[in-house]
Each structure stands twice: as structure tokens, then as C-alpha cells.
Design a protein around this motif. Structure first.
Motif, PDB file in Angstrom:
ATOM      1  N   THR A   1      -2.743   1.123   7.089  1.00 20.89           N
ATOM      2  CA  THR A   1      -3.740   2.191   7.020  1.00 20.89           C
ATOM      3  C   THR A   1      -3.054   3.556   7.006  1.00 20.89           C
ATOM      4  O   THR A   1      -3.399   4.442   6.217  1.00 20.89           O
ATOM      5  N   ARG A   2      -2.061   3.700   7.897  1.00 21.14           N
ATOM      6  CA  ARG A   2      -1.352   4.980   7.968  1.00 21.14           C
ATOM      7  C   ARG A   2      -0.568   5.252   6.685  1.00 21.14           C
ATOM      8  O   ARG A   2      -0.622   6.358   6.135  1.00 21.14           O
ATOM      9  N   VAL A   3       0.142   4.213   6.195  1.00 20.30           N
ATOM     10  CA  VAL A   3       0.952   4.393   4.996  1.00 20.30           C
ATOM     11  C   VAL A   3       0.063   4.716   3.798  1.00 20.30           C
ATOM     12  O   VAL A   3       0.380   5.592   2.993  1.00 20.30           O
ATOM     13  N   LEU A   4      -1.057   3.994   3.669  1.00 25.25           N
ATOM     14  CA  LEU A   4      -1.960   4.249   2.556  1.00 25.25           C
ATOM     15  C   LEU A   4      -2.499   5.674   2.613  1.00 25.25           C
ATOM     16  O   LEU A   4      -2.589   6.360   1.589  1.00 25.25           O
ATOM     17  N   PHE A   5      -2.847   6.115   3.813  1.00 25.25           N
ATOM     18  CA  PHE A   5      -3.327   7.486   3.967  1.00 25.25           C
ATOM     19  C   PHE A   5      -2.234   8.487   3.586  1.00 25.25           C
ATOM     20  O   PHE A   5      -2.486   9.469   2.882  1.00 25.25           O
ATOM     21  N   GLU A   6      -0.998   8.201   4.057  1.00 25.72           N
ATOM     22  CA  GLU A   6       0.100   9.116   3.751  1.00 25.72           C
ATOM     23  C   GLU A   6       0.403   9.130   2.260  1.00 25.72           C
ATOM     24  O   GLU A   6       0.671  10.187   1.681  1.00 25.72           O
TER      25      GLU A   6
ATOM     26  N   ILE B   1       6.211   1.982   1.342  1.00 20.78           N
ATOM     27  CA  ILE B   1       6.308   0.526   1.261  1.00 20.78           C
ATOM     28  C   ILE B   1       7.590   0.045   1.915  1.00 20.78           C
ATOM     29  O   ILE B   1       7.612  -1.016   2.557  1.00 20.78           O
ATOM     30  N   CYS B   2       8.689   0.772   1.781  1.00 18.19           N
ATOM     31  CA  CYS B   2       9.932   0.399   2.471  1.00 18.19           C
ATOM     32  C   CYS B   2       9.716   0.394   3.980  1.00 18.19           C
ATOM     33  O   CYS B   2      10.193  -0.498   4.688  1.00 18.19           O
ATOM     34  N   GLU B   3       8.987   1.368   4.467  1.00 14.21           N
ATOM     35  CA  GLU B   3       8.694   1.410   5.901  1.00 14.21           C
ATOM     36  C   GLU B   3       7.802   0.241   6.308  1.00 14.21           C
ATOM     37  O   GLU B   3       8.030  -0.411   7.327  1.00 14.21           O
ATOM     38  N   LEU B   4       6.804  -0.046   5.506  1.00 11.80           N
ATOM     39  CA  LEU B   4       5.866  -1.111   5.827  1.00 11.80           C
ATOM     40  C   LEU B   4       6.529  -2.482   5.801  1.00 11.80           C
ATOM     41  O   LEU B   4       6.302  -3.310   6.683  1.00 11.80           O
ATOM     42  N   SER B   5       7.370  -2.723   4.808  1.00 13.38           N
ATOM     43  CA  SER B   5       7.994  -4.039   4.647  1.00 13.38           C
ATOM     44  C   SER B   5       9.266  -4.200   5.443  1.00 13.38           C
ATOM     45  O   SER B   5       9.665  -5.320   5.762  1.00 13.38           O
ATOM     46  N   GLY B   6       9.922  -3.082   5.768  1.00  9.65           N
ATOM     47  CA  GLY B   6      11.211  -3.167   6.436  1.00  9.65           C
ATOM     48  C   GLY B   6      12.352  -3.458   5.485  1.00  9.65           C
ATOM     49  O   GLY B   6      13.475  -3.707   5.922  1.00  9.65           O
ATOM     50  N   TRP B   7      12.087  -3.461   4.182  1.00  7.18           N
ATOM     51  CA  TRP B   7      13.133  -3.736   3.191  1.00  7.18           C
ATOM     52  C   TRP B   7      13.907  -2.454   2.893  1.00  7.18           C
ATOM     53  O   TRP B   7      13.336  -1.363   2.869  1.00  7.18           O
ATOM     54  N   PRO B   8      15.224  -2.577   2.635  1.00  4.75           N
ATOM     55  CA  PRO B   8      16.070  -1.371   2.620  1.00  4.75           C
ATOM     56  C   PRO B   8      16.079  -0.584   1.314  1.00  4.75           C
ATOM     57  O   PRO B   8      16.446   0.588   1.324  1.00  4.75           O
TER      58      PRO B   8
END
Length: 542
Positions: free
Chosen positions: A174-179, A201-208
Motif C-alpha cells: 500500500t505504501r509503495v503503491l502510494f509512493e 519494487i526492489c524495496e517490496l521484493s528485497g531483490w537487489p
């Protein structure tokens, strides 16, 4: 936590608990009925352990299991008969924790300070099938007639952990989509909006590592945006180079598959994939998803991880939602960017057109013999400009067909189709040259009606052009009049000749005007900035 007081009554070791939670009191009630000998007597112990909601496991000083209730069997998959008498570490302690387990047990038996007794901790435990599950563990020591035992209460918290992860992901989503929506709306360009999406998406998934492709019209080829997100600068240098040289089109590799299916795609192990051209560059798993607007893919976002990763259905569902939601935001941003560019181009074109109009009016007033003639000439020349504008408007001011420009210009001056032959392969003319060419054709046609081949009944005009394959290609245009009155070179240059020399010459080419006795001829040769977009085959129209 208060440890309480201890006493021995009737051969049972009791733990009197003070100021504990309800669950800890439950542990204490069970422990009050446990002794080493009781653990051996299932008839006495079974009714008690059967009422406990947690898995209860008892272990002697040697690490051997001496008690195992039904809930333990259900949790870990081992029956009591399979578990009792075996080492605890061999059954439920993950391999990576076994050294620590043995070290801690030895320290307690040697009189050292216990670190896990009488408190609750969260740790991983091993099931019979080899899966690891998160458990909450509380261990208490009990003294029996045959020695000391350690009783552990374990509760499978997989669902709780799963719910926590899900709730955390939902909150982050929700936060990422808003941002993303906010940043995309505030971004100066479509590319800046893409960068905001990659970071989220990198933050959400944790992928580098994340990267974006854009999909220009008509939508069969991908172009790298050169936007990369890296957790550690430089870690994707080899991947970047391979991406720039990849030539990704529909169906090729991860981004091409996403473009073809318009669906998220997950590559669990890039080394084993038969359609992953960028393998062997330090990233073993990847996933990508489309950004769509009005049903079409406008961009493909892809992400990379160093280790093989099995598909995460929740993450794929999340990025699908993000792709659909963010795609609409990005399309608005891209539309705004296009509108700004179009307005800027239109402003530039209008200024150029107004300059041409001013020159037409000024020269017409100088050369016309009467106000009626002035009005007629000005109207016809402005009509030629307007027709060129109509062609450009139909193509969003990007291009216009060469044959369309010529036919529109001839029609504006009233030339009969049976007296003009057009021979040349059609191609698209850039917007900045369309008005000039249209006005030049109109001027040639008008002069042919007044003084040249079209002023006589049997006269005709031949219009032809060729395109060369050299780099840059050249456009050679020819206007030839035959069958009209004998031609004589004018004593002074009029507006028409000046327009042809300065207007067409201003396109970077050379103009040759030949006043031959048998008829007027004009040759124009100019380089084209790129290979023209061919609109059709060789055409010959009368």
C-alpha cells in the motif's frame, strides 16, 4: 519473569508459579505432574499431555527424548514410539543449529549460566519430511527420581509468521503503491516515474537489482531505458552490457516473454532456463512484469537476485496489481510528456509557418498588378500551406506522405490529373519540410499555368524523384515541363524562383532552375537525415 518457588510433594516435583501468563501457568501445571519416572509411564502421563495445546518434548541430560505427546507427533511427523529413545538433535534440530544445541546443553550440565531456560524464544525446527517450520519454544528444567530432565513446550507459529509477513507485505504494498503514484505524478518525465517504480519494487521484493525496458510503437521491440537500480553500485555492470547488446524483441528472453504474454514471468533458475540469454552473469533468478495502459504493454520492469528462488505467488500477485495500477499513472505521465513535446513542436511550426505567410504576402504585394490579383495569389498560396497542415495534422505533426503532399498542392492550383504525370516511390517527409515542399510545388504549378506548359492546351508536366541507398540517402526531385510556349529566362528573379532557391535550398540541398526553350525544368537534390519510411512500392500515376 519471576521464577516462583519449588517444593517436592508426594514424590512429584512441583513448580509453584507466581505472576506468570495463563500459558506459562499451563506449563507449570503440567510440570507439577511430571517426573522422570512419570514420563516412562504413558498411562499416567497421556491424559495430561493430551490436553496441552502445544507439542511437549522431554529430554534427559544426554539429549535423549524421554517424552513426546500427540501434539508433538502431529507437529513434527514422528510418532512417540519413533521419537522416544532417539537424540533430540537428530529429529527436530536443524543441522545449522546442532553445534549450538550441543554446546548449550554441555554448558548447562557443567553448571554454566543457561540461556534459554524459563523464557520464550522463536527458532526454527525440523519436521520429518525435511521442511523447517518456525516455532515458539519454552524450556523448563525438572528434577526426577532418576535425574534431571528438560521439558520443552513448542508451538508451530507458521501461520502466525505467514500472517505477519502477509500483513507486512500488504502494508508495504500500500505504501509503495502510494509512493509510486505520488512520485510518478510529481516526476518530471516518464523515465523518472519508471525509476520510482523500480525503487519501490526492489524495496517490496528485497531483490537487489531492477531495470526497465520501454516499449515504443508498434510494440514488438523493447528498448532499454538505461534506468537501473542497484543495491551495491557496480554489481550489475556485466548484466547492463549484456542487456544493451541483447536485441530483445517479442518472445526473446525474460523481457520478450513478458511483452509477448503481457503477464508476470518468473525464472527460478536462469542457468537452467532455455530462454535466458543473459545467464552466467552472477544472477540466478529473475522475474519481470508488464506496465500496461489501455490493454497494451508500455514498459517491462525486471528484477534479479543472486540465488535461485522459487516463484512467490503472493509477490507475483502483488506486482501484477502494481503493474495495472501504476501503468495508468505512467500512461498519464507519458501522455503529458507527449503533449508538452507536441505543444513545443507546434509552437515552433506555427512560428515557421507564420514567417512563410508573411513572406508570401509581402512578395505578392510587390509583384501583383492589381488588388484582385493580389487577393487571388495570396489565397491560393495560403491554401497550399493549409493543405500541407492538414496532412501533418493527420499524422500528429510527425510526417506526411510525399505523394499526398504533391497531389494536395496540385489540387490547390487546379491542375488536371491527366496533364501531370507523377513517377516516384512514396516515402514520408518530415514535418519541418512538408510545408516548404508543398508551397514549392504549388508555386511551380502556378507558374506553369501562367507562363509554362499548363498555359497551352497540349502542354504537360512530368514529376519524378528517386531515393538512393547511400548513407545518408539522397532525394533527387525533378520537375519537367513540355509542350508549352517557348521558354525564355526571366530578366529578374521573382518570388517563385526566390522561394524555390531559398526554401528548398534551406533544406540542405541544391536547386537548379533551367529555362530551356522546349520547357522549364527544375532539379532538386538533398540528403535525407535517415533512410525514409517507405509507404508503398514504385508508383506511377497519371
Amino acid at each position: 519473569m519471576k521464577s516462583g518457588t519449588e517444593r517436592t510433594t508426594g514424590g512429584f516435583h512441583e513448580v509453584v508459579v507466581a505472576s506468570r501468563s495463563t500459558r506459562e501457568a499451563e506449563f507449570g501445571n503440567v510440570l507439577a505432574m511430571l517426573t522422570f519416572s512419570a514420563l516412562r509411564d504413558r498411562e499416567i502421563l497421556a491424559p495430561v499431555l493430551g490436553t496441552v495445546l502445544d507439542a511437549v518434548v522431554a529430554m534427559d541430560r544426554g539429549g535423549v527424548i524421554v517424552g513426546w505427546n500427540d501434539q508433538a507427533a502431529a507437529t513434527f511427523g514422528w510418532s512417540a514410539s519413533e521419537a522416544e529413545g532417539r537424540k533430540l538433535e537428530d529429529l527436530i534440530v536443524p543441522v545449522r543449529h546442532r553445534d549450538a544445541h550441543r554446546t548449550g546443553l554441555a554448558r548447562m550440565l557443567a553448571g554454566g549460566e543457561p540461556r534459554v531456560l524459563n523464557r520464550r524464544i522463536e527458532i526454527s525446527a525440523l519436521r520429518k519430511d525435511g521442511d523447517e517450520i518456525p516455532v515458539e519454544l519454552a524450556i523448563t528444567r525438572a528434577d526426577g527420581c532418576d535425574g534431571e530432565v528438560f521439558v520443552g513446550f513448542l508451538r508451530d507459529i507458521s501461520k502466525r509468521k505467514s500472517d505477519e509477513v502477509r500483513l507486512k507485505r500488504q502494508a508495504t504494498e500500500t505504501r509503495v503503491l502510494f509512493e509510486i503514484a505520488s512520485l510518478a505524478s510529481e516526476a518530471d518525465s516518464f523515465e523518472a516515474a519508471l525509476e520510482a517504480a523500480l525503487k519501490g519494487i526492489c524495496e517490496l521484493s528485497g531483490w537487489p537489482v531492477g531495470h526497465a525496458f520501454v516499449v515504443p510503437d508498434p510494440g514488438t521491440q523493447l528498448v532499454s531505458s538505461d534506468i537501473w537500480i542497484e543495491r551495491n553500485p557496480g554489481e550489475a555492470d556485466d548484466l547492463k552490457q549484456a542487456t544493451n547488446c541483447g536485441g530483445f524483441v517479442m518472445g526473446r528472453g525474460l523481457p520478450g516473454t513478458v511483452l509477448m504474454t503481457a503477464e508476470p514471468v518468473w525464472v527460478a533458475d536462469t542457468d537452467r532456463s532455455g530462454n535466458f540469454p543473459r545467464k552466467g552473469l552472477g544472477f540466478r533468478s529473475a522475474f519481470g512484469f508488464p506496465l500496461k495502459a489501455q490493454g497494451s504493454v508500455i514498459a517491462v520492469l525486471e528484477f534479479f537476485c543472486e540465488d535461485p528462488q522459487q516463484p512467490d505467488p503472493d509477490l507475483l500477485l502483488t506486482v501484477r496489481t502494481l503493474g495495472e495500477q501504476a501503468g495508468r499513472v505512467f500512461e498519464r505521465k507519458r501522455t503529458e510528456d507527449r503533449q508538452k513535446l507536441l505543444l513545443g513542436e507546434l509552437n515552433h511550426r506555427v512560428k515557421n509557418t507564420m514567417a512563410i505567410v508573411k513572406a508570401v504576402i509581402a512578395q505578392t504585394f510587390r509583384s501583383a498588378r492589381s488588388s484582385e490579383e493580389t487577393e487571388t495569389i495570396i489565397n491560393s498560396r495560403l491554401d497550399a500551406i493549409a493543405r500541407a497542415h492538414e496532412l501533418l495534422t493527420a499524422e500528429r505533426w510527425t510526417k506526411a506522405s510525399m505523394t499526398d503532399i504533391i497531389h494536395a498542392a496540385l489540387e490547390s492550383c487546379g491542375a488536371s490529373p491527366d496533364r501531370v504525370r507523377i513517377d516516384g516511390r512514396d516515402f514520408n517527409v518530415r514535418a519541418e519540410t512538408a510545408v516548404t515542399i508543398s508551397l514549392a510545388i504549388h508555386e511551380l504549378c502556378t507558374n506553369a499555368f501562367k507562363y509554362g506548359a499548363l498555359s497551352s492546351e497540349g502542354g504537360s508536366v512530368q514529376i519524378g524523384w528517386t531515393l538512393t541507398d547511400e548513407s545518408p540517402p539522397k532525394f533527387a526531385f525533378e520537375w519537367v515541363e513540355r509542350g508549352g510556349p517557348t521558354v525564355m529566362a526571366p530578366k529578374a528573379s521573382g518570388f517563385g524562383s526566390r522561394l524555390l532557391r531559398s526554401g528548398l535550398g534551406g533544406l540542405g540541398g541544391t536547386v537548379d532552375l533551367a529555362y530551356e526553350p522546349q520547357g522549364f525544368r527544375m532539379n532538386f537534390v538533398a540528403p535525407l537525415p535517415a533512410v525514409p519510411s517507405i509507404a508503398g512500392d514504385e508508383v506511377a500515376k497519371d
